[in-house]
Structure formats: structure tokens, C-alpha cells
Write a protein that holds these residues in place. Sequence first.
Motif, short mmCIF file in Angstrom:
data_model
loop_
_atom_site.label_atom_id
_atom_site.label_comp_id
_atom_site.label_asym_id
_atom_site.label_seq_id
_atom_site.Cartn_x
_atom_site.Cartn_y
_atom_site.Cartn_z
N HIS A 148 55.33 23.99 40.33
CA HIS A 148 55.79 23.79 41.71
C HIS A 148 54.61 23.91 42.69
CE1 HIS A 148 58.37 24.21 45.25
NE2 HIS A 148 57.84 25.38 45.50
N THR A 149 53.66 24.82 42.36
CA THR A 149 52.37 24.93 43.05
C THR A 149 51.32 25.18 41.96
OG1 THR A 149 52.41 27.33 43.30
CG2 THR A 149 53.51 26.07 45.03
N ASP A 150 50.10 25.53 42.38
CA ASP A 150 49.10 25.87 41.36
C ASP A 150 49.06 27.36 41.06
OD1 ASP A 150 47.92 26.85 43.64
OD2 ASP A 150 46.07 25.66 43.47
N HIS A 151 50.01 28.13 41.63
CA HIS A 151 49.91 29.59 41.45
C HIS A 151 51.28 30.28 41.31
CE1 HIS A 151 50.20 28.90 45.88
NE2 HIS A 151 51.14 29.80 45.71
N ASP A 179 53.79 20.16 46.83
CA ASP A 179 52.53 20.80 46.43
C ASP A 179 52.42 20.93 44.91
OD1 ASP A 179 51.72 21.24 49.11
OD2 ASP A 179 53.04 22.98 49.22
N SER A 180 53.20 20.11 44.22
CA SER A 180 53.33 20.31 42.77
C SER A 180 52.15 19.76 41.98
CB SER A 180 54.62 19.64 42.27
OG SER A 180 54.48 18.22 42.32
N PHE A 181 52.06 20.23 40.73
CA PHE A 181 51.18 19.66 39.73
C PHE A 181 52.12 19.15 38.64
CE2 PHE A 181 48.46 21.94 42.39
CZ PHE A 181 47.24 21.30 42.30
N LEU A 182 52.64 17.95 38.92
CA LEU A 182 53.75 17.40 38.13
C LEU A 182 53.43 17.34 36.65
CD1 LEU A 182 56.55 15.97 38.14
CD2 LEU A 182 55.29 13.81 38.29
N PRO A 263 62.74 13.38 46.80
CA PRO A 263 62.00 14.20 45.83
C PRO A 263 61.27 13.37 44.79
CG PRO A 263 64.38 14.47 45.51
CD PRO A 263 64.19 13.69 46.77
N VAL A 264 61.84 12.22 44.42
CA VAL A 264 61.18 11.37 43.43
C VAL A 264 59.91 10.79 44.03
CG1 VAL A 264 61.44 9.27 42.05
CG2 VAL A 264 63.37 10.86 42.28
N HIS A 265 60.00 10.39 45.28
CA HIS A 265 58.84 9.87 46.00
C HIS A 265 57.71 10.91 46.01
CE1 HIS A 265 56.62 8.77 49.73
NE2 HIS A 265 56.79 7.57 49.25
N ALA A 266 58.07 12.16 46.35
CA ALA A 266 57.07 13.24 46.40
C ALA A 266 56.52 13.51 45.00
CB ALA A 266 57.69 14.51 46.98
N LYS A 278 42.78 12.93 41.01
CA LYS A 278 42.52 13.18 42.43
C LYS A 278 43.12 14.49 42.92
CE LYS A 278 40.39 9.26 43.05
NZ LYS A 278 38.91 9.29 43.15
N LEU A 279 43.68 15.29 42.04
CA LEU A 279 44.21 16.59 42.47
C LEU A 279 43.44 17.70 41.77
CD1 LEU A 279 48.11 16.31 42.54
CD2 LEU A 279 46.53 16.35 44.46
#
Length: 279
Positions: A148-151, A179-182, A263-266, A278-279
Motif C-alpha cells: 500500500h506504501t513502501d513502509h 502511493d502503492s508499489f503494486l 482505484p484501477v486507474h491509480a 520509474k518508481l
Amino acid sequence: MHPWHEIAAGVFIRRYPFLDQTIGAVVGRERVLVIDTRATTVQARELIEDLRQLTRLPWVVVNTHVHFDHAFGNAVFRPCRIWSHAGCADALRRHGPAQRENVARWVPDLADELNGTLLDPPDQTFEVSAELDLGDRVVALSHLGRGHTDHDIVVHSPDTGVLFAGDLVEHGAPPGFEDSFLLDWPATLGMLLDRADGVIVPGHGEPVTREFVENQLTEVAFLAETARRTWPELRDSGHDPRGHAPHSLVDETARYLGWPTEPVHAALGRGLAQAAGKL
Ligand SMILES: [Zn+2]
């Protein structure tokens, strides 16, 4: 009658209508652990009043991650120790003010409260895991990977099996992907399931079973796979990995999952950017 729901011996949750948030409290002999502090000074004061109906013990606090509804109430709980992943404290220090401005635009009714809220980063941080002694019981804090985030961290109560998942798991709505790392999220949920041996408490909504989390893992894995699979073709057709995911892909994926498109777009936007490095 206090407003808390005891989901296991001495393990309580309290649900708040704003964002359907779920706050946790684990009561030990010497102190109570509070999981997340809500969005503003006003909301945190309400939480403390509610907490005082549960116990008079001193508290220790944990933030599952940096998002405003989980960490902006911190200052009201001081003086006490506030635990989080190091990345949460760092993100609150560096991006907290910008997050506050964004949320004030998104929820104008909350703007005054947010502007009156002092941001107070956690002071007890770790990278992988930590243990908190509440007197007669311990709880384990663990970072299982990015998602969900990196932490994100999870809070596990080994004597009851209850696992607080933060926003790695969400009930009642799709999880938040901004802010996810899908591409990492499915593996992190797999680690979470390895650890789960009882009720799982999401950051929003009602407690869930492991079957619910397995289903959410399948959905997140489908999104991750969609981003991974479509990126090479999109790259070859000149798609900007930091731009919006193509509408046709978003619509088709949302239809398949039975989700709204936002949410799918994000999710796909983050997933494609991650696939592109790029992340
Ligand atoms: Zn969140």
C-alpha cells in the motif's frame, strides 16, 4: 457500555464513520497499545476519550503507515513513544505538510481541523521488526515488504492470533493505490497470510478472514500482472510510464474485477511506472 468491540481477549477495535476507519487497542497489564491515531487533533482527542472508557493505563502508539488518517493524530497522544517503520517517520517529516494540503483540498470540511493539527513523526522506528512488551503480553511489529506504501507494517498479537494489517488489507472498498508499489503488494500479502493465524483487522472496514485476504491478493495480483504484461507493448507504442494508464485498459480491467475505475486507474498507473523502473 463502551464503544469498543473485543475481538479477542484484551484486543479491541473501534470503528469510526470517517473513512470507515478501524482503530485497534491491545490492553496489557502495564500499558495499552493504540494502533493508529486518526486524521486530526479533534479526531485524536475523541479517540483518547473513547480509549479512557476502555482503560486508565498509559499508552504506547504505533502508526501502520504515514497516511493522514493513521498518523496525523500523533501529537495529541504525547508524551509517549510512537512506533513505526523508519520510512513512515521520514515520509511524515518530508511530505506531511504536502499531504495535509492535498487532503484539505480533497475534504474541504476538514481543512480547518487539518490546519490546526500539529504533525508529529514517530520517534521509535525500525526497518524490519520490533517487539513491544505491554506487561503480560508482547506484540510484534513487522514490515513484510512494500504494498500500500513502501513502509507498511503489521501488528501481530501472538497470544490471540489477531493481526492488524493497516491498509495492506481493506474491507468494504478496494484498497488505496495512490502511493502503492503494486508489483510488490501480492508477495507482501502472501507474507501476511503466512503469519496470520486468527482474525485479520484491516485499516478500514470490519475484521476479515484469511479467505477474504486471499481473494484480495488475487485481485491485487491480477492488477500487478496486467501492468507487467501490458508494459512492453505500451512502451513500444510511446506510452509515458509516469502518465495515466490508458482508458481502454483501465475500463477493461475494472469490468473484469467488478471495481469502479478510479482505484484501477491509480493501481495501473503505479504498476506501469514500477514496471518501467520509474518508481
Ligand atoms: Zn493508507
